[in-house]
Scaffold this active site. Structure first.
Site, mmCIF file in Angstrom:
data_model
loop_
_atom_site.group_PDB
_atom_site.id
_atom_site.type_symbol
_atom_site.label_atom_id
_atom_site.label_comp_id
_atom_site.label_asym_id
_atom_site.label_seq_id
_atom_site.Cartn_x
_atom_site.Cartn_y
_atom_site.Cartn_z
ATOM 1 N N SER A 50 -52.135 49.795 28.414
ATOM 2 C CA SER A 50 -52.637 50.273 29.589
ATOM 3 C C SER A 50 -51.432 51.910 29.951
ATOM 4 C CB SER A 50 -52.408 49.622 30.627
ATOM 5 O OG SER A 50 -51.471 49.492 31.558
ATOM 6 N N ASP A 82 -56.474 51.955 26.861
ATOM 7 C CA ASP A 82 -56.825 51.740 27.793
ATOM 8 C C ASP A 82 -57.258 52.567 28.998
ATOM 9 O OD1 ASP A 82 -58.994 49.552 28.869
ATOM 10 O OD2 ASP A 82 -57.717 47.883 30.022
ATOM 11 N N ASP A 104 -61.732 57.611 30.534
ATOM 12 C CA ASP A 104 -62.659 56.680 31.803
ATOM 13 C C ASP A 104 -62.774 57.630 32.390
ATOM 14 O OD1 ASP A 104 -63.155 55.597 34.048
ATOM 15 O OD2 ASP A 104 -61.814 54.069 34.267
ATOM 16 N N GLU A 134 -66.686 55.583 29.415
ATOM 17 C CA GLU A 134 -67.096 54.914 30.481
ATOM 18 C C GLU A 134 -68.837 55.383 31.271
ATOM 19 O OE1 GLU A 134 -64.342 52.241 33.036
ATOM 20 O OE2 GLU A 134 -65.919 51.970 34.860
ATOM 21 N N HIS A 181 -62.638 43.910 37.261
ATOM 22 C CA HIS A 181 -61.359 43.447 36.607
ATOM 23 C C HIS A 181 -60.927 42.532 37.586
ATOM 24 C CE1 HIS A 181 -61.572 47.627 35.251
ATOM 25 N NE2 HIS A 181 -61.556 46.569 33.517
ATOM 26 N N GLY A 182 -59.771 41.897 37.522
ATOM 27 C CA GLY A 182 -59.413 40.837 37.943
ATOM 28 C C GLY A 182 -59.584 39.783 37.768
ATOM 29 N N GLY A 210 -63.639 43.266 32.600
ATOM 30 C CA GLY A 210 -63.183 42.112 33.237
ATOM 31 C C GLY A 210 -63.308 40.707 32.858
ATOM 32 N N GLY A 211 -63.386 40.490 31.550
ATOM 33 C CA GLY A 211 -63.052 38.939 31.029
ATOM 34 C C GLY A 211 -62.935 38.007 31.507
ATOM 35 N N THR A 234 -56.361 40.708 33.152
ATOM 36 C CA THR A 234 -55.914 39.505 34.201
ATOM 37 C C THR A 234 -55.079 38.504 34.052
ATOM 38 O OG1 THR A 234 -56.543 40.369 35.772
ATOM 39 C CG2 THR A 234 -56.152 38.823 36.290
HETATM 40 P P1 13P Z 1 -59.499 41.607 33.434
HETATM 41 O O1 13P Z 1 -58.401 42.119 34.260
HETATM 42 O O2 13P Z 1 -60.830 41.234 34.260
HETATM 43 O O3 13P Z 1 -59.237 40.579 31.963
HETATM 44 O O4 13P Z 1 -60.046 42.611 32.790
HETATM 45 C C1 13P Z 1 -59.751 43.764 31.806
HETATM 46 C C2 13P Z 1 -60.308 44.528 31.615
HETATM 47 O O5 13P Z 1 -61.627 45.002 31.583
HETATM 48 C C3 13P Z 1 -58.982 45.835 31.339
HETATM 49 O O6 13P Z 1 -60.187 47.292 30.957
#
Ligand code: 13P
Length: 293
Positions: A50, A82, A104, A134, A181-182, A210-211, A234
């Site tokens: 990041s 990212d 982004d 994106e 995300h999160g 957002g995995g 996260t």
């Molecule tokens: P999470 O923080 O939900 O794992 O998502 C990570 C992400 O998509 C980073 O761009």
């Protein structure tokens, strides 16, 4: 191996329907857990960073850490930036050895996002670096960006087609498909139909943002639907903190720092191994690197 660009390996992953994990690294210990976890399972890997993390450690430091770690293993590793909306940061990452970057522009009106993404695309194509771009709005918090649940919007299919039209060599495309995300508060409503429609008509691998917190069934459906890059941040951050604290809880009088770092490393690496297996990329290093059919 030397660091690789992520585009070709993501294309191979999408064609064979497995997901390449993209973990957001935090520090050297975290980058080590990510790269060595991939090496242990012979999996391709994307180490992503990041903007905040880069500003904390510095471009050269992170570039050197990840390059050195990648050179010590025999699996393909890409170093990726990212979510970034700042052209200058992108330029500096490219100069410091990043092999791919994300622009982004999703907070901008569509036409402006498209124009700015194309400007960055020209820059990354000239540098031989992969680009992720994106559209739509992915909910939740990532770095300094916050998108409230009610402000998250799915990507519009016609806009997806128009968006990528002049970026045929885009390494990976990130349309918002309902993930966030999160940690999820409820069940995410993933627009599988939209994902499948995009994959059927746009020959570019898709990024799943957002995995953290998705179930095996959700990963399976997204990967089967064309997601080739699966982002985890996260949960990795959580393991970084909890792994360290678990050592303190177990040995309250311990005054040596290295066992803390080792406990943290083990916690982070375990999650890396679990996710590689969940995404089906165990044993896919040679395939992703183009060394095997
Ligand atoms: P999470 O923080 O939900 O794992 O998502 C990570 C992400 O998509 C980073 O761009």
């Amino acid at each position: 191996m030397a660091l690789v660009t992520m585009g070709p390996m993501l294309k191979r992953a999408q064609a064979a329907r497995y997901g390449i994990a993209a973990f957001n690294m935090i520090d050297y210990n975290s980058a080590r857990a990510i790269v060595e976890g991939a090496a242990e399972l012979k999996a391709p890997m994307i180490v992503q960073v990041s903007v905040k993390t880069i500003k904390h450690w510095g471009y050269k430091t992170i570039g050197t850490w990840v390059r050195m770690l990648a050179e010590d293993v025999d699996v393909p590793v890409a170093l990726h930036l990212d979510h970034c909306s700042d052209k200058e940061v992108i330029r500096r990452c490219i100069d410091a050895g990043w092999t791919s970057v994300m622009f982004d522009g999703s907070a901008l009106p569509f036409a402006e996002n498209k124009a700015k993404s194309e400007e960055i695309y020209a820059m990354t194509e000239a540098a031989g670096v992969g680009l992720e771009a994106e559209i739509g709005a992915i909910g939740g918090v990532e770095d300094d960006k916050f998108v409230a649940e009610d402000a998250a919007i799915l990507a519009n299919y016609d806009e997806c087609i128009a968006f990528v039209k002049d970026m045929p060599n885009l390494a990976v495309f990130a349309p918002a498909i309902g993930t966030a995300h999160g940690f999820y508060k409820g069940q995410p409503k993933i627009a599988y139909d939209l994902l499948e429609k995009i994959t059927a008509t746009i020959p570019i691998p898709i990024a799943l943002h957002g995995g953290t917190g998705l179930s095996q069934e959700q990963f399976d459906r997204c990967i089967a639907g064309g997601c080739a890059k699966v982002n985890i941040s996260t949960m990795h951050k959580n393991r970084f903190i909890e792994g360290f604290l678990a050592v303190r809880a177990e040995k309250p009088k311990l005054a040596e720092p290295l066992p803390f770092i080792e406990g943290q490393y083990a916690a982070m690496k375990q999650d890396v191994l679990d996710m590689i297996r969940a995404f089906g990329s165990e044993g896919k290093a040679a395939h992703a690197a183009g060394r095997e059919a």
